[in-house]
Enzyme design. Structure first.
Site, PDB file in Angstrom:
ATOM      1  N   TYR A 133       1.441   4.413  11.625  1.00  0.00           N
ATOM      2  CA  TYR A 133       1.504   4.121  13.060  1.00  0.00           C
ATOM      3  C   TYR A 133       1.146   2.668  13.369  1.00  0.00           C
ATOM      4  O   TYR A 133       1.178   2.253  14.514  1.00  0.00           O
ATOM      5  CB  TYR A 133       0.593   5.067  13.836  1.00  0.00           C
ATOM      6  CG  TYR A 133       1.133   6.487  13.946  1.00  0.00           C
ATOM      7  CD1 TYR A 133       2.341   6.843  13.355  1.00  0.00           C
ATOM      8  CD2 TYR A 133       0.433   7.449  14.641  1.00  0.00           C
ATOM      9  CE1 TYR A 133       2.832   8.139  13.457  1.00  0.00           C
ATOM     10  CE2 TYR A 133       0.921   8.756  14.758  1.00  0.00           C
ATOM     11  CZ  TYR A 133       2.115   9.090  14.157  1.00  0.00           C
ATOM     12  OH  TYR A 133       2.610  10.368  14.267  1.00  0.00           O
ATOM     13  N   GLY A 188       0.219   9.837   3.733  1.00  0.00           N
ATOM     14  CA  GLY A 188      -1.125   9.324   3.982  1.00  0.00           C
ATOM     15  C   GLY A 188      -2.184  10.401   4.102  1.00  0.00           C
ATOM     16  O   GLY A 188      -2.178  11.404   3.375  1.00  0.00           O
ATOM     17  N   ASP A 220      -2.694  12.628   6.381  1.00  0.00           N
ATOM     18  CA  ASP A 220      -2.133  13.918   6.767  1.00  0.00           C
ATOM     19  C   ASP A 220      -1.725  14.724   5.522  1.00  0.00           C
ATOM     20  O   ASP A 220      -2.107  15.886   5.352  1.00  0.00           O
ATOM     21  CB  ASP A 220      -0.919  13.664   7.670  1.00  0.00           C
ATOM     22  CG  ASP A 220      -0.418  14.915   8.369  1.00  0.00           C
ATOM     23  OD1 ASP A 220      -1.221  15.849   8.554  1.00  0.00           O
ATOM     24  OD2 ASP A 220       0.761  14.949   8.753  1.00  0.00           O
ATOM     25  N   SER A 278      -4.544   6.227  13.053  1.00  0.00           N
ATOM     26  CA  SER A 278      -3.365   5.434  13.453  1.00  0.00           C
ATOM     27  C   SER A 278      -3.175   4.131  12.681  1.00  0.00           C
ATOM     28  O   SER A 278      -2.266   3.359  12.994  1.00  0.00           O
ATOM     29  CB  SER A 278      -3.391   5.103  14.967  1.00  0.00           C
ATOM     30  OG  SER A 278      -3.008   6.223  15.713  1.00  0.00           O
TER      31      SER A 278
END
Length: 347
Positions: free
Chosen positions: A121, A31, A33, A117
């Site tokens: 997440y 993603g 990151d 998030s």
């Protein structure tokens, strides 16, 4: 300075700080990151990240931005969603708040956030969006900064709740105007304001034959005959003077106005200092919302800048819905405008 919601790849955004929704360990995964590491330069960024070590949820760390069009990257660890009863909202707010506080500490003027998030997440997007907007709005009342909230695709930005459903219904209720263009705006400008709702009902249900002639005859303004001198009289306040008069009437300060309107301080200063200033529509509407004008008052203020509301405009119908329901928060309205593909309010 304003909050701007944009649809883009965050690695393509030019800002002093790019925020990375990071892994707690000094590694990169998928993603946002992965995209940030790839764009910045994996080897260089990973070496800096290893110097920091493990991060706790809700905490931040700063590294150089390397190949990104930014000065710094702020790495923040968002919470995993476990149903909302494990402090997830507080942790997420901490991610935004600490990032913004660090931006102020670093004397940065702009910062770009992803929706932290909401990827692996699994934080619900609507709840994450509410936390992001409320936290960012709080800090913008304390500091001057441009904040970008960056979403990558339409699925990343889907609003739920009664208000936003009602907006869709309100737009759909007037869908006839969407297909008929600017014709109806010209018609309704000739209609007595007190009878416009009745006229709009007639427009929806009448056939096309002689529609304009019927509306002018049945709903037209009364006693409009004026002399030429009366028609060209310019003693009425222009947009600039009316705006300043309204600000004084409400006892508001300049910062209160431009921050509520989501405007840049420099732009507001230009408006105040330029007597014949001609605002863009979204700027004028944002100022009217900051002043919490009734809909007719808003229409009057915009008309002084040569700006009209149109029943064929989705942007106008969304703004009208919120004003008539007493909702003046610019960021809430911007969420709906953005979701519907319209320009957002403010700078």
């Amino acid at each position: 300075m304003p909050l701007k919601i944009i649809r883009n790849d965050i690695t393509k955004v030019a800002a002093d700080i790019i925020v990375n929704s990071a892994n707690p360990k000094p590694i990169y995964e998928t993603g946002t990151d992965h995209a940030i590491y790839s764009a910045a330069g994996i080897d260089e960024l990973l070496a800096e990240r290893k110097k920091i070590g493990e991060l706790l949820v809700g905490e931040i760390a700063v590294t150089p931005a390397f190949n990104l069009n930014a000065k710094y990257i702020i790495h923040t660890v968002g919470p995993i969603w476990f149903g909302g009863n494990s402090g997830e909202l507080d942790y997420l707010k901490s991610c935004y708040r600490k990032s913004l506080d660090k931006a102020v500490e670093l004397n940065c003027e702009s910062i770009a956030f992803p929706l932290i998030s909401t990827g692996v997440y699994m934080f619900p997007r609507d709840k994450a969006l509410q936390v992001a907007m409320s936290t960012i709005s709080e800090i913008l009342f304390e500091y001057d900064m441009t904040v970008y909230l960056v979403v990558f695709d339409k699925k990343s930005f889907q609003l739920t709740g009664k208000v936003f459903t009602d907006v869709d219904d309100y737009i759909d209720d007037d869908s006839v105007f969407e297909s008929q263009g600017e014709e109806y705006r010209a018609i309704l400008e000739r209609v007595d304001p007190e009878r416009r709702e009745e006229a709009m009902h007639f427009i929806r249900n009448a056939d096309d034959a002689s529609r304009q002639a019927v509306i002018r005859r049945v709903f037209g303004r009364r006693n409009q005959t004026k002399s030429l001198d009366e028609m060209i009289d310019t003693s009425e306040l222009n947009f600039h003077d009316k705006l300043l008069s309204l600000i004084d009437e409400r006892g508001m300060t300049d910062p209160e106005v431009y921050k509520k309107a989501n405007l840049d301080r420099k732009l507001f200063s230009k408006i105040r200092c330029t007597q014949d200033y001609k605002p863009r529509k979204k700027t004028a509407v944002a100022l009217a919302l900051a002043l919490e004008l009734e809909f007719d008052e808003m229409v009057d203020l915009l008309m002084r800048a040569g700006i009209a509301f149109s029943p064929s405009s989705k942007f106008d119908k969304i703004v009208e819905y919120f004003v008539k329901n007493g909702i003046y928060d610019v960021q809430t309205i911007n969420l709906s405008l953005f979701e519907h593909g319209e320009d957002t309010l403010g700078a």
